[in-house]
Design a protein around this motif. Structure first.
Motif, PDB file in Angstrom:
ATOM      1  N   CYS A 213      88.538  49.782  40.262  1.00  0.00           N
ATOM      2  CA  CYS A 213      87.395  48.890  40.473  1.00  0.00           C
ATOM      3  C   CYS A 213      86.540  48.805  39.210  1.00  0.00           C
ATOM      4  CB  CYS A 213      86.544  49.379  41.640  1.00  0.00           C
ATOM      5  SG  CYS A 213      85.125  48.306  41.993  1.00  0.00           S
ATOM      6  N   PRO A 214      86.452  47.622  38.599  1.00  0.00           N
ATOM      7  CA  PRO A 214      85.601  47.484  37.403  1.00  0.00           C
ATOM      8  C   PRO A 214      84.125  47.467  37.789  1.00  0.00           C
ATOM      9  CG  PRO A 214      86.523  45.365  38.009  1.00  0.00           C
ATOM     10  CD  PRO A 214      87.133  46.370  38.946  1.00  0.00           C
ATOM     11  N   GLU A 215      83.267  47.684  36.824  1.00  0.00           N
ATOM     12  CA  GLU A 215      81.836  47.736  37.090  1.00  0.00           C
ATOM     13  C   GLU A 215      81.121  46.440  36.721  1.00  0.00           C
ATOM     14  OE1 GLU A 215      80.164  51.098  35.176  1.00  0.00           O
ATOM     15  OE2 GLU A 215      81.306  52.566  36.362  1.00  0.00           O
ATOM     16  N   GLY A 216      81.710  45.592  35.912  1.00  0.00           N
ATOM     17  CA  GLY A 216      81.013  44.406  35.444  1.00  0.00           C
ATOM     18  C   GLY A 216      81.114  43.228  36.390  1.00  0.00           C
ATOM     19  N   GLY A 217      80.521  42.122  35.958  1.00  0.00           N
ATOM     20  CA  GLY A 217      80.541  40.882  36.719  1.00  0.00           C
ATOM     21  C   GLY A 217      79.139  40.411  37.056  1.00  0.00           C
ATOM     22  N   PRO A 218      78.965  39.115  37.264  1.00  0.00           N
ATOM     23  CA  PRO A 218      77.650  38.572  37.613  1.00  0.00           C
ATOM     24  C   PRO A 218      77.139  39.154  38.931  1.00  0.00           C
ATOM     25  CG  PRO A 218      79.206  36.822  37.047  1.00  0.00           C
ATOM     26  CD  PRO A 218      79.997  38.067  37.166  1.00  0.00           C
ATOM     27  N   VAL A 219      75.840  39.395  38.997  1.00  0.00           N
ATOM     28  CA  VAL A 219      75.208  39.941  40.203  1.00  0.00           C
ATOM     29  C   VAL A 219      74.261  38.899  40.773  1.00  0.00           C
ATOM     30  CG1 VAL A 219      73.780  41.791  41.141  1.00  0.00           C
ATOM     31  CG2 VAL A 219      75.380  42.284  39.275  1.00  0.00           C
ATOM     32  N   PHE A 220      74.344  38.665  42.090  1.00  0.00           N
ATOM     33  CA  PHE A 220      73.543  37.639  42.760  1.00  0.00           C
ATOM     34  C   PHE A 220      72.648  38.294  43.814  1.00  0.00           C
ATOM     35  CE2 PHE A 220      77.472  35.786  41.253  1.00  0.00           C
ATOM     36  CZ  PHE A 220      77.034  34.648  40.590  1.00  0.00           C
ATOM     37  N   SER A 226      76.547  33.950  45.552  1.00  0.00           N
ATOM     38  CA  SER A 226      77.882  34.356  45.119  1.00  0.00           C
ATOM     39  C   SER A 226      78.946  33.431  45.693  1.00  0.00           C
ATOM     40  CB  SER A 226      78.163  35.813  45.512  1.00  0.00           C
ATOM     41  OG  SER A 226      78.019  36.019  46.891  1.00  0.00           O
ATOM     42  N   THR A 227      78.733  32.926  46.914  1.00  0.00           N
ATOM     43  CA  THR A 227      79.679  31.955  47.486  1.00  0.00           C
ATOM     44  C   THR A 227      79.668  30.665  46.676  1.00  0.00           C
ATOM     45  OG1 THR A 227      79.484  32.863  49.715  1.00  0.00           O
ATOM     46  CG2 THR A 227      80.244  30.585  49.530  1.00  0.00           C
ATOM     47  N   ASN A 228      78.495  30.190  46.292  1.00  0.00           N
ATOM     48  CA  ASN A 228      78.419  28.986  45.460  1.00  0.00           C
ATOM     49  C   ASN A 228      79.109  29.192  44.117  1.00  0.00           C
ATOM     50  OD1 ASN A 228      77.030  27.551  47.399  1.00  0.00           O
ATOM     51  ND2 ASN A 228      75.004  28.023  46.559  1.00  0.00           N
ATOM     52  N   ALA A 229      78.973  30.415  43.575  1.00  0.00           N
ATOM     53  CA  ALA A 229      79.650  30.709  42.306  1.00  0.00           C
ATOM     54  C   ALA A 229      81.164  30.670  42.480  1.00  0.00           C
ATOM     55  CB  ALA A 229      79.205  32.070  41.786  1.00  0.00           C
ATOM     56  N   LEU A 231      82.797  28.914  44.720  1.00  0.00           N
ATOM     57  CA  LEU A 231      83.150  27.505  44.900  1.00  0.00           C
ATOM     58  C   LEU A 231      83.153  26.759  43.568  1.00  0.00           C
ATOM     59  CD1 LEU A 231      81.076  26.769  48.136  1.00  0.00           C
ATOM     60  CD2 LEU A 231      83.571  26.689  47.955  1.00  0.00           C
ATOM     61  N   SER A 232      82.384  27.253  42.605  1.00  0.00           N
ATOM     62  CA  SER A 232      82.298  26.621  41.284  1.00  0.00           C
ATOM     63  C   SER A 232      83.295  27.210  40.292  1.00  0.00           C
ATOM     64  CB  SER A 232      80.871  26.768  40.733  1.00  0.00           C
ATOM     65  OG  SER A 232      79.937  26.135  41.583  1.00  0.00           O
ATOM     66  N   ASP A 233      84.294  27.959  40.799  1.00  0.00           N
ATOM     67  CA  ASP A 233      85.393  28.485  39.968  1.00  0.00           C
ATOM     68  C   ASP A 233      84.941  29.580  39.020  1.00  0.00           C
ATOM     69  OD1 ASP A 233      86.659  26.262  41.186  1.00  0.00           O
ATOM     70  OD2 ASP A 233      86.260  24.998  39.435  1.00  0.00           O
ATOM     71  N   ALA A 234      83.838  30.288  39.356  1.00  0.00           N
ATOM     72  CA  ALA A 234      83.286  31.275  38.434  1.00  0.00           C
ATOM     73  C   ALA A 234      83.964  32.632  38.523  1.00  0.00           C
ATOM     74  CB  ALA A 234      81.784  31.440  38.679  1.00  0.00           C
ATOM     75  N   GLY A 235      84.698  32.902  39.616  1.00  0.00           N
ATOM     76  CA  GLY A 235      85.316  34.207  39.767  1.00  0.00           C
ATOM     77  C   GLY A 235      85.729  34.465  41.194  1.00  0.00           C
ATOM     78  N   VAL A 236      85.881  35.760  41.525  1.00  0.00           N
ATOM     79  CA  VAL A 236      86.361  36.182  42.841  1.00  0.00           C
ATOM     80  C   VAL A 236      85.215  36.835  43.599  1.00  0.00           C
ATOM     81  CG1 VAL A 236      88.023  37.596  44.101  1.00  0.00           C
ATOM     82  CG2 VAL A 236      88.673  36.541  41.916  1.00  0.00           C
ATOM     83  N   GLU A 237      84.983  36.369  44.816  1.00  0.00           N
ATOM     84  CA  GLU A 237      83.932  36.907  45.671  1.00  0.00           C
ATOM     85  C   GLU A 237      84.529  37.816  46.728  1.00  0.00           C
ATOM     86  OE1 GLU A 237      80.502  35.394  48.868  1.00  0.00           O
ATOM     87  OE2 GLU A 237      82.148  34.069  48.298  1.00  0.00           O
ATOM     88  N   LEU A 238      83.838  38.912  47.032  1.00  0.00           N
ATOM     89  CA  LEU A 238      84.198  39.748  48.175  1.00  0.00           C
ATOM     90  C   LEU A 238      83.424  39.202  49.376  1.00  0.00           C
ATOM     91  CD1 LEU A 238      85.846  42.191  49.120  1.00  0.00           C
ATOM     92  CD2 LEU A 238      83.806  43.592  48.742  1.00  0.00           C
ATOM     93  N   ALA A 239      84.076  38.351  50.153  1.00  0.00           N
ATOM     94  CA  ALA A 239      83.388  37.543  51.157  1.00  0.00           C
ATOM     95  C   ALA A 239      83.474  38.153  52.547  1.00  0.00           C
ATOM     96  CB  ALA A 239      83.999  36.139  51.188  1.00  0.00           C
ATOM     97  N   TYR A 240      82.426  37.901  53.332  1.00  0.00           N
ATOM     98  CA  TYR A 240      82.499  38.153  54.768  1.00  0.00           C
ATOM     99  C   TYR A 240      83.368  37.041  55.367  1.00  0.00           C
ATOM    100  CZ  TYR A 240      78.683  41.450  54.096  1.00  0.00           C
ATOM    101  OH  TYR A 240      77.917  42.505  53.681  1.00  0.00           O
ATOM    102  N   ARG A 241      84.595  37.384  55.699  1.00  0.00           N
ATOM    103  CA  ARG A 241      85.597  36.381  56.040  1.00  0.00           C
ATOM    104  C   ARG A 241      85.170  35.480  57.193  1.00  0.00           C
ATOM    105  NH1 ARG A 241      89.831  35.380  59.386  1.00  0.00           N
ATOM    106  NH2 ARG A 241      91.740  34.526  58.475  1.00  0.00           N
TER     107      ARG A 241
END
Length: 310
Positions: A213-220, A226-229, A231-241
């Motif tokens: 598990c890496p430590e970096g990445g944008p924090v919201f 984070s969901t909008n990010a 949807l905007s192709d910014a990365g991978v979200e750990l989502a409540y499915r």
């Protein structure tokens, strides 16, 4: 023989002022002047021989005696209102003030708002968004969609929405990163993080890769961002499915792996205990739990596979 009861107008004035935290707001609700509310409260205090409010230059607040009295008469007046409406065949009516996270409002409630309005035509819904904590002390809210299921003093907490968490991204992000084929590959990708409850370390542990598990990445500051990010192709979200199920079914987001963090309660219905018989709260509660039950009983073929990588 029943003892002489306090004057009913005085009880109504006190309950409204105590619930709303303001003589002016109580006056507006009861369509009288603020001085009339003050007069009726004085009558009640004289009858009870003790102060119900501590009065300041800018505001009033309940005394301990006032808090105890409100806790007892609030449910009685709510029950009287509900019983009167029931005998007249009336549905719950009036304004119901709701507070919830932006995510829940946008992703769950608003798409179902037409059904709520059809089911409860007498309710005028006022929605505001905000983050925890759950706080009824200022009298400005009827119901809070409570984050998690932790207890709150003086409130009823009823869990209703639970979900696992799993990595998701946009189809465009996945197409641009063909190397993203296994959980370990996430260590080389942008992970979108939730400041309120970042669960990436837990997910990597469930996947059997705690050291990856890496430590970096944008924090919201909250999940909607984070969901909008994602949807905007910014990365991978750990989502409540379960909260993003419509986006997954519609193809706006893609579930990467069939690996999930443990199920946890993410939302509960919260309202003040002394208002448990309020007709408006009961009507909203019945609709909410009806929606959750209907969705839980949806046929299996309504839930097609959503996993992009096997």
């Amino acid at each position: 023989m029943r003892r002489k009861l306090p004057p009913f107008p005085a009880l109504r004035a006190f309950e409204a002022a105590a619930r709303l935290g303001s003589f002016k707001a109580a006056a507006e609700e009861l369509c009288v002047s603020a001085s009339a509310i003050s007069h009726q409260v004085r009558l009640l205090e004289t009858y009870l021989d003790r102060p119900m409010f501590a009065r300041g230059p800018q505001a009033v607040r309940l005394t301990r005696a006032g808090e105890r009295y409100l806790a007892r008469i609030g449910p009685l007046l709510d029950e009287l209102d509900a019983s009167t409406r029931a005998i007249k065949g009336e549905a719950a009516q009036g304004v119901i003030r709701l507070r919830m996270t932006e995510w829940f409002a946008k992703r769950w409630l608003i798409p179902r708002l037409p059904r709520l309005m059809r089911a409860c035509p007498g309710l005028d819904v006022q929605i505001e968004t905000g983050l925890p904590p759950t706080d009824f002390r200022h009298g400005a809210l009827d119901v809070i969609i409570h984050w998690g299921d932790a207890p709150v003093e003086g409130a009823v907490i009823e869990p209703f929405f639970a979900s696992t968490r799993t990595p998701v991204c946009s189809p465009a992000y996945l197409a641009a990163h063909p190397d993203l084929k296994a959980p370990r590959d996430l260590a080389r990708h942008v992970l979108l993080r939730d400041e309120t409850d970042d669960g990436w370390a837990e997910w990597f542990a469930v996947a059997g890769l705690p050291a990856s598990c890496p430590e970096g990445g944008p924090v919201f500051s909250h999940c909607e961002l984070s969901t909008n990010a994602a949807l905007s192709d910014a990365g991978v979200e750990l989502a409540y499915r379960e909260l993003l199920i419509d986006l997954l079914r519609g193809g706006d987001l893609v579930q990467l792996f069939d690996i999930h963090s443990p199920v946890r309660t993410i939302y509960s219905l919260a309202y003040e205990r002394h208002r448990a018989t309020d007709a408006r709260i009961l009507a909203f509660r019945e609709w909410l739990f009806g929606e959750i039950l209907a969705e839980s009983e949806a046929p299996a073929d309504a839930h097609p596979p959503l996993t992009a990588a096997q």
